[in-house]
Enzyme design. Structure first.
Site, PDB file in Angstrom:
ATOM      1  N   GLU A 163       5.694  -4.829  -9.312  1.00 28.67           N
ATOM      2  CA  GLU A 163       5.111  -3.541  -9.737  1.00 28.67           C
ATOM      3  C   GLU A 163       5.613  -3.062 -11.093  1.00 28.67           C
ATOM      4  O   GLU A 163       6.003  -1.903 -11.243  1.00 28.67           O
ATOM      5  CB  GLU A 163       5.378  -2.483  -8.661  1.00 28.67           C
ATOM      6  CG  GLU A 163       4.785  -2.853  -7.325  1.00 28.67           C
ATOM      7  CD  GLU A 163       5.088  -1.836  -6.220  1.00 28.67           C
ATOM      8  OE1 GLU A 163       5.727  -0.816  -6.505  1.00 28.67           O
ATOM      9  OE2 GLU A 163       4.666  -2.084  -5.081  1.00 28.67           O
ATOM     10  N   ASN A 205       4.314  -9.811  -8.660  1.00 26.93           N
ATOM     11  CA  ASN A 205       3.609  -9.155  -7.559  1.00 26.93           C
ATOM     12  C   ASN A 205       3.281  -7.713  -7.931  1.00 26.93           C
ATOM     13  O   ASN A 205       4.120  -6.999  -8.488  1.00 26.93           O
ATOM     14  CB  ASN A 205       4.548  -9.160  -6.330  1.00 26.93           C
ATOM     15  CG  ASN A 205       3.871  -8.743  -5.047  1.00 26.93           C
ATOM     16  OD1 ASN A 205       2.849  -9.322  -4.657  1.00 26.93           O
ATOM     17  ND2 ASN A 205       4.422  -7.742  -4.369  1.00 26.93           N
ATOM     18  N   HIS A 242      -3.508  -3.534  -1.035  1.00 25.01           N
ATOM     19  CA  HIS A 242      -3.534  -2.375  -0.138  1.00 25.01           C
ATOM     20  C   HIS A 242      -4.857  -1.641  -0.392  1.00 25.01           C
ATOM     21  O   HIS A 242      -4.970  -0.857  -1.331  1.00 25.01           O
ATOM     22  CB  HIS A 242      -2.354  -1.431  -0.424  1.00 25.01           C
ATOM     23  CG  HIS A 242      -1.016  -2.015  -0.137  1.00 25.01           C
ATOM     24  ND1 HIS A 242      -0.598  -2.311   1.149  1.00 25.01           N
ATOM     25  CD2 HIS A 242       0.007  -2.359  -0.946  1.00 25.01           C
ATOM     26  CE1 HIS A 242       0.626  -2.804   1.108  1.00 25.01           C
ATOM     27  NE2 HIS A 242       1.024  -2.850  -0.150  1.00 25.01           N
ATOM     28  N   GLU A 271       0.299  -8.330   0.587  1.00 23.81           N
ATOM     29  CA  GLU A 271       0.611  -7.135   1.401  1.00 23.81           C
ATOM     30  C   GLU A 271      -0.678  -6.527   1.952  1.00 23.81           C
ATOM     31  O   GLU A 271      -0.852  -5.305   1.974  1.00 23.81           O
ATOM     32  CB  GLU A 271       1.382  -6.105   0.557  1.00 23.81           C
ATOM     33  CG  GLU A 271       2.659  -6.644  -0.040  1.00 23.81           C
ATOM     34  CD  GLU A 271       3.460  -5.624  -0.839  1.00 23.81           C
ATOM     35  OE1 GLU A 271       3.216  -4.406  -0.683  1.00 23.81           O
ATOM     36  OE2 GLU A 271       4.313  -6.039  -1.622  1.00 23.81           O
TER      37      GLU A 271
HETATM   38  O1  9MR Z   1       6.593  -1.032   3.845  1.00 19.35           O
HETATM   39  C1  9MR Z   1       7.685  -0.621   3.057  1.00 19.35           C
HETATM   40  C2  9MR Z   1       8.218   0.694   3.605  1.00 19.35           C
HETATM   41  O2  9MR Z   1       8.831   0.472   4.867  1.00 19.35           O
HETATM   42  C3  9MR Z   1       9.228   1.277   2.631  1.00 19.35           C
HETATM   43  O3  9MR Z   1       9.601   2.571   3.080  1.00 19.35           O
HETATM   44  C4  9MR Z   1       8.640   1.356   1.253  1.00 19.35           C
HETATM   45  C5  9MR Z   1       9.646   1.893   0.277  1.00 19.35           C
HETATM   46  O4  9MR Z   1       9.225   1.784  -1.028  1.00 19.35           O
HETATM   47  O5  9MR Z   1       8.246   0.059   0.835  1.00 19.35           O
HETATM   48  C6  9MR Z   1       7.217  -0.447   1.638  1.00 19.35           C
HETATM   49  O6  9MR Z   1       6.785  -1.682   1.146  1.00 19.35           O
HETATM   50  C7  9MR Z   1       6.209  -1.663  -0.156  1.00 19.35           C
HETATM   51  C8  9MR Z   1       6.454  -3.008  -0.787  1.00 19.35           C
HETATM   52  O7  9MR Z   1       7.828  -3.292  -0.792  1.00 19.35           O
HETATM   53  C9  9MR Z   1       5.897  -3.055  -2.196  1.00 19.35           C
HETATM   54  N1  9MR Z   1       4.506  -2.691  -2.239  1.00 19.35           N
HETATM   55  C10 9MR Z   1       4.182  -1.424  -1.582  1.00 19.35           C
HETATM   56  C11 9MR Z   1       4.684  -1.449  -0.148  1.00 19.35           C
HETATM   57  C12 9MR Z   1       4.232  -0.213   0.573  1.00 19.35           C
HETATM   58  O8  9MR Z   1       4.838   0.909   0.015  1.00 19.35           O
END
Ligand code: 9MR
Length: 428
Positions: A163, A205, A242, A271
């Site tokens: 990101e 990613n 997403h 994801e």
């Molecule tokens: O699913 C993850 C969630 O449990 C965490 O609280 C969050 C914190 O930033 O991150 C989520 O996973 C993310 C992933 O690492 C990167 N892309 C976005 C995902 C959803 O937020």
């Protein structure tokens, strides 16, 4: 290539995937596409792909959760346990217990592991959030090196950087403490990751990079093209995907995947979740991946809706009590109907690949009983995928279910993944 051992296999396809030099590793998919798979992982493997899920370590004690995980998926991404704040909570004090638990659960069941993530502006430990300049750059590179080294040989692909691009119309980088260390921080991270684990595929990613016309997508595309042109070690691009009402699936998604693939990188859906879990949209996403030869895997971001970071959107393939949703059936059917990984992309590439082209298949004359075998390879700097396709002769040659994997040869030291459906009888 072991054609006698395998010549009686019943319409089996074997994909050998390795990274690094030959000695660094290989992986096997051995499948029988004649019989449709009955789980996501098995059906994806029949197409030379994986089907994975994000896993939360604390849920591994939930038997309803692990029953679905172990039955359906053959790839795992740690949802939070490999992030910077989890693995280096204090500077130079590394903590791998939670991540190792997930890795061990996966690998002991033949699932591969995607590493997520080595460098990200978010979920940094407090000590790193307050750093800047060359001290932060060095700390980031040390983190990449230490973590990639710890998991060397156990993680098949890393989201090295996550990101790093801005939303909106700029097409440029996101501001962050890492970005302020210099625009070359991303390539520095990739070089450090390659040095630490030469056998892992190294991915960039991001999210909202699905729509080919969006500035963010083009910004990432231009970075990857530049990296490939300058020899920065990048092997793959992850599309988080997403999808929701604000960022919906678009029909040019396939163009996005194939255009990146044409740069000479693998593409992975990393994801996936879809607000409302439309069966049609899930089907389209799977079909788009299968239509692109270098789209080699799909990961959904959780198992049941209740496991989702967006649970209220009910975006996943299983409902809260673990039952399969219509989207699950659509995905399974799409996987079973799909093409094989050696098929060319359906969209014309927008630019010529920079990697050596895939070798044309070599087709020997039909063997005894009309059996044939073809071998093709797809190479990138530091790795390769070899696909062996064996088509059997008449049923009289016989084939039978087996419980042991095929021999991988003296150079196969690191299995990537294998699914074994049938084996050959020894040639007589
Ligand atoms: O699913 C993850 C969630 O449990 C965490 O609280 C969050 C914190 O930033 O991150 C989520 O996973 C993310 C992933 O690492 C990167 N892309 C976005 C995902 C959803 O937020």
């Amino acid at each position: 290539m072991r054609s006698t051992r395998w010549k009686a296999a019943s319409r089996a396809a074997i994909a050998l995937a390795g990274a690094g030099a030959l000695a660094a590793g290989m992986a096997l998919f051995v499948t029988a596409p004649a019989s449709a798979g009955t789980t996501l992982g098995a059906s994806a493997a029949e197409k030379g792909r994986y089907f994975g899920t994000a896993v939360a370590g604390f849920k591994l004690s939930d038997s309803a959760y692990t029953t679905i995980l172990n039955r359906e998926f053959n790839s795992v991404t740690a949802e939070n346990e490999m992030k910077m704040n989890a693995t280096e909570p204090q500077q130079n004090q590394f903590s791998y217990g939670a991540a190792d638990q997930i890795v061990n659960h996966a690998r002991s069941r033949g699932m591969s592991v995607r590493g997520h993530t080595l460098a990200w502006h978010s979920q940094q430990p407090g000590w790193m959030e307050s750093m800047s300049g060359s001290a932060l750059r060095q700390a980031m590179l040390n983190h990449v090196t230490q973590v990639a080294t710890h998991f060397r040989g156990r993680v098949v692909a890393w989201d090295v950087v996550n990101e790093a691009f801005a939303d909106g119309s700029s097409g440029g980088r996101r501001d962050s403490n890492l970005q302020r260390t210099g625009n070359d921080w991303i390539e520095a991270a990739f070089r450090a990751a390659r040095a630490a684990d030469p056998g892992a595929k190294l991915c960039y990613n991001d999210y909202n990079t699905d729509n080919w016309t969006h500035a963010k997508t083009q910004g990432v595309y231009n970075m990857v093209r530049d990296f490939k042109a300058r020899g920065v070690p990048i092997d793959c691009v992850g599309f988080q995907s997403h999808f929701n009402n604000d960022s919906p699936y678009v029909s040019n998604y396939r163009t996005t995947l194939s255009s990146f693939a044409a740069l000479g990188v693998d593409v992975q859906i990393t994801e996936l979740d879809i607000q409302g879990a439309s069966a049609n949209t899930y089907r389209s996403v799977v079909e788009d991946c299968l239509a692109v030869a270098r789209c080699n895997g799909i990961t959904v971001w959780g198992i049941r809706d209740s496991d989702s970071w967006r649970a209220s959107q009910t975006p996943l393939l299983f409902n809260n009590n673990g039952s399969k949703k219509p989207a699950y059936d659509a995905v399974l059917a799409a996987l079973n109907n799909g093409t094989t990984p050696t098929d060319p992309p359906t969209d014309p590439p927008t630019d010529p690949p920079t990697d050596p082209p895939t070798d044309p298949p070599t087709t020997p004359p039909p063997g005894r009983g009309g059996s044939t075998a073809t071998v093709s390879t797809n190479q990138w700097p530091g790795g390769f995928v070899a696909t062996v396709r064996v088509t059997a002769g008449p049923p009289a040659l016989g084939c039978s279910p087996v419980s042991t994997p095929p021999p991988t040869g003296p150079s196969a030291t690191k299995p990537w993944s294998h699914t074994l459906a049938r084996t050959a009888l020894p040639a007589t």
